[in-house]
Design an enzyme around this catalytic site. Structure first.
Site, short mmCIF file in Angstrom:
data_model
loop_
_atom_site.label_atom_id
_atom_site.label_comp_id
_atom_site.label_asym_id
_atom_site.label_seq_id
_atom_site.Cartn_x
_atom_site.Cartn_y
_atom_site.Cartn_z
N HIS A 121 15.51 -5.41 36.05
CA HIS A 121 15.22 -4.03 36.44
C HIS A 121 16.30 -3.15 35.79
O HIS A 121 17.43 -3.61 35.59
CB HIS A 121 15.31 -3.95 37.97
CG HIS A 121 14.89 -2.65 38.57
ND1 HIS A 121 15.70 -1.55 38.60
CD2 HIS A 121 13.75 -2.28 39.18
CE1 HIS A 121 15.08 -0.56 39.22
NE2 HIS A 121 13.87 -0.98 39.58
N ASP A 202 20.30 -10.58 41.45
CA ASP A 202 19.58 -9.40 41.92
C ASP A 202 18.37 -9.91 42.71
O ASP A 202 17.35 -10.28 42.13
CB ASP A 202 19.14 -8.54 40.73
CG ASP A 202 18.24 -7.38 41.17
OD1 ASP A 202 18.01 -7.24 42.38
OD2 ASP A 202 17.77 -6.63 40.28
N GLN A 205 13.69 -8.36 44.81
CA GLN A 205 12.33 -8.86 45.03
C GLN A 205 12.35 -10.19 45.78
O GLN A 205 11.55 -10.43 46.67
CB GLN A 205 11.60 -9.04 43.68
CG GLN A 205 11.37 -7.75 42.93
CD GLN A 205 10.41 -6.80 43.65
OE1 GLN A 205 9.50 -7.21 44.35
NE2 GLN A 205 10.64 -5.50 43.49
N LYS A 228 12.35 -3.30 50.63
CA LYS A 228 11.42 -4.26 49.99
C LYS A 228 11.00 -5.32 50.99
O LYS A 228 10.06 -6.06 50.75
CB LYS A 228 12.09 -4.96 48.81
CG LYS A 228 12.74 -4.04 47.80
CD LYS A 228 11.76 -3.52 46.80
CE LYS A 228 12.49 -2.82 45.68
NZ LYS A 228 11.61 -2.00 44.87
N CYS A 366 10.39 0.32 35.67
CA CYS A 366 11.85 0.25 35.49
C CYS A 366 12.25 -1.05 34.82
O CYS A 366 13.28 -1.66 35.17
CB CYS A 366 12.59 0.40 36.81
SG CYS A 366 12.33 1.97 37.59
#
Ligand code: PMP
Length: 553
Positions: A121, A202, A205, A228, A366
């Protein structure tokens, strides 16, 4: 374990609103809907506990402070951190990554290296680019094939100078979930006592779909955003190993993060407050606490299995639709199907789906390097959550089928080479014919057919002809002959071309007075276009109208 998505969905009040009963929400990678418990926790905080934390010690302040630290403890449990001191509250994954980039890079030497991947991202690319420029660091990418990172070849880009490896735990554009155990193995092989290499995951998600265990993963840092995973916006988590966080310089300065302030220097507060300058989003933290409790009381394995079933079903169905190019892969996928329509623009398709109350996202998500490497500038992304039902995905696939049938006839004739722009023949277009269509769907189909009378005109696609205020790119040119005004239009969007054809069929070849006398806004409303088209499409029509009127006068 069976999972009842309909029952699960009942906990989300947005879906119970009359206007949302038919809504098919497949934009979960952007943000999820919120369960009642989260909404209640936010309201309850303001109703019963609102006070600033830590700084004062009256009853309400104590209650708010206890709440914040209770949620921190719960967050430590959620990520399996060793202690609550390893949990820093941030605005979201973006802020957490900026904090890490700022703090870790400020201790690096010119020529030190940072490894990221093409599947990141922008939040895990841009902060490193900024710091690389500031500190003269080198950014390296995991080897990739057509943009898809080959994480098993991470070792090829590690060097004596690698200080940070910051990689996605799951791509928001394709759903691609790297083998984190494989990454851990390669890093373990590489690390020796003298090599200070930090691994960041990261998990923006990932945390929405799987139980995250930082001990099992073996990472040094991990970031995620509450919104999220059914929590509120404005709050996220940074996990960091205590010994590392302790040694890192703080990011932002201000209240809360200090122990003592003198005129020219300050002593910082202990962990984790050293990284939490200013007043935290307290109501959002209360909502996060409720989201963590909600997940703790849910069967996460069953939720994940249900999401996987829907994702696999979608990939199988979409593979049977010849008008689509599916870009995502069903293997190692967190719950995303990404594709483009072979014929027409992704934005047209998105608006068509929106017309059926199906929420998906169109764009680069993104993740421009990844989308560009796939040879696209925009894709349609449908992303599932546990409250999505089989009906949702069936309605979605049926809408795609209908759209493809509509769009399957070829686009307009190719341009005549070398010719200056010529006029399109719009003489066959009759507003009455458009108005006589039985229902909105037929009218929309007719409008798309009108779009085909606008042939492609690469010769007018110049910046000076671009129509401002039109969501899809559109170009409009004009010339006057004998007091009459003639126009030519081009766009990648079939709907914009249809709307343009409608407009030009009314104004082309008329004098300025005749054009001014027309009530085109009324015609637009009478045709039901304002009611049925999305606001951005209606704005597009008015933008074309404004530009045509300006040109004619
Ligand atoms: N990383 C990934 C993989 C994401 O999906 C997102 C959000 N789309 C982010 C980082 C940034 O999260 P936020 O906007 O919540 O800060």
């Amino acid at each position: 374990m069976s999972f009842d998505a309909d029952e699960f969905k009942q906990q989300f009040p947005l879906f119970a609103q009359a206007e949302n009963r038919q809504l098919v929400y497949l934009d979960n990678a952007a943000t999820t809907q919120k369960p009642q418990a989260v909404i209640d926790a936010i309201c309850d905080f303001y109703r019963h506990s609102n006070a600033n934390t830590h700084r004062s010690s009256h009853r309400l302040a104590r209650r708010a402070t206890e709440m914040v630290e209770r949620v921190r403890g719960r967050a430590a449990g959620f990520l399996h951190a060793a202690s609550a001191r390893e949990i820093v509250f941030c605005r979201g994954a973006t802020e957490a990554l900026n904090l890490l980039a700022y703090s870790l890079c400020s201790e690096m030497q010119p020529g030190d290296e940072i490894v990221i991947s093409t599947a990141e991202h922008h939040a895990n690319i841009v902060p490193w680019q900024m710091m690389a420029q500031r500190h003269r660091l080198i950014l390296r990418y995991v080897p990739h094939t057509a943009g898809i990172p080959q994480f098993d070849r991470l070792g090829e880009v590690l060097s004596e100078r690698t200080r940070v490896v910051s990689l996605t735990g799951g791509s928001n554009a394709l759903g691609l979930r790297p083998d984190l155990a494989g990454i851990a193995r390669q890093l373990r092989d590489w690390r020796t006592p003298g090599r200070a290499l930090r691994w960041i995951v990261d998990a923006a998600q990932l945390a929405a779909h799987e139980v995250v265990d930082v001990q099992k993963i073996g990472c040094d840092f991990l970031v995620c955003s509450a919104h999220k995973f059914y929590g509120p916006t404005g709050i996220g988590l940074l996990y960091g190993r205590e010994s590392l966080l302790r040694a890192m310089p703080p990011w932002q300065g201000g209240g809360e993060m200090i122990a003592e302030v003198d005129l020219y220097s300050s002593h910082y507060a202990d962990l984790p407050h050293k990284f939490e300058a200013g007043t935290s989003p307290l109501a959002a933290i209360a909502g996060l606490g409720a989201a963590l409790e909600f997940l703790a009381n849910s069967d996460r394995d069953a939720m994940a299995a249900h999401e996987q079933r829907l994702m696999l079903w979608l990939h199988r169905e979409l593979a049977t639709l010849p008008g689509l190019r599916v870009i995502s892969q069903p293997q190692h996928n967190l719950g995303i199907v990404a594709f483009t329509p072979g014929n027409g623009s992704a934005a047209d398709l998105m608006h068509w789906l929106d017309g059926r109350d199906i929420a998906v996202r169109v764009g680069h998500h993104c993740a421009q390097p990844l989308i560009r490497a796939a040879g696209e500038t925009a894709t349609v992304r449908a992303s599932v959550a546990a409250y999505n039902t089989q009906r949702d995905v069936e309605v979605f696939v049926q809408a795609l089928r209908d759209y493809l049938q509509l769009a399957e006839s070829p686009q307009s004739a190719p341009p005549q080479p070398g010719a200056d722009w010529g006029l399109d023949d719009l003489s066959v277009l009759q507003v009455e014919q458009l108005a006589s269509q039985r229902d909105w769907q037929d009218r929309y189909r007719e409008l798309m057919r009108w779009g085909k009378s606008i042939r492609a005109k690469p010769e007018i696609r110049r910046p000076e002809n671009l129509v401002r205020g039109c969501e899809s790119e559109a170009w409009l040119v004009h010339r006057e002959q004998g007091g009459r005004h003639y126009f030519a239009l081009d766009s990648d969007s079939r709907v914009v071309k249809g709307l343009g054809a409608l407009l030009l069929s009314q104004i082309d070849g008329r004098s300025a007075e005749e054009i001014r006398a027309l009530d085109l806004s009324q015609m637009f409303a009478d045709l039901g276009l304002e009611k049925h088209l999305s606001r951005s499409r209606s704005n597009g029509f008015y933008a074309l109208l404004r530009q045509a009127l300006a040109q004619a006068s």
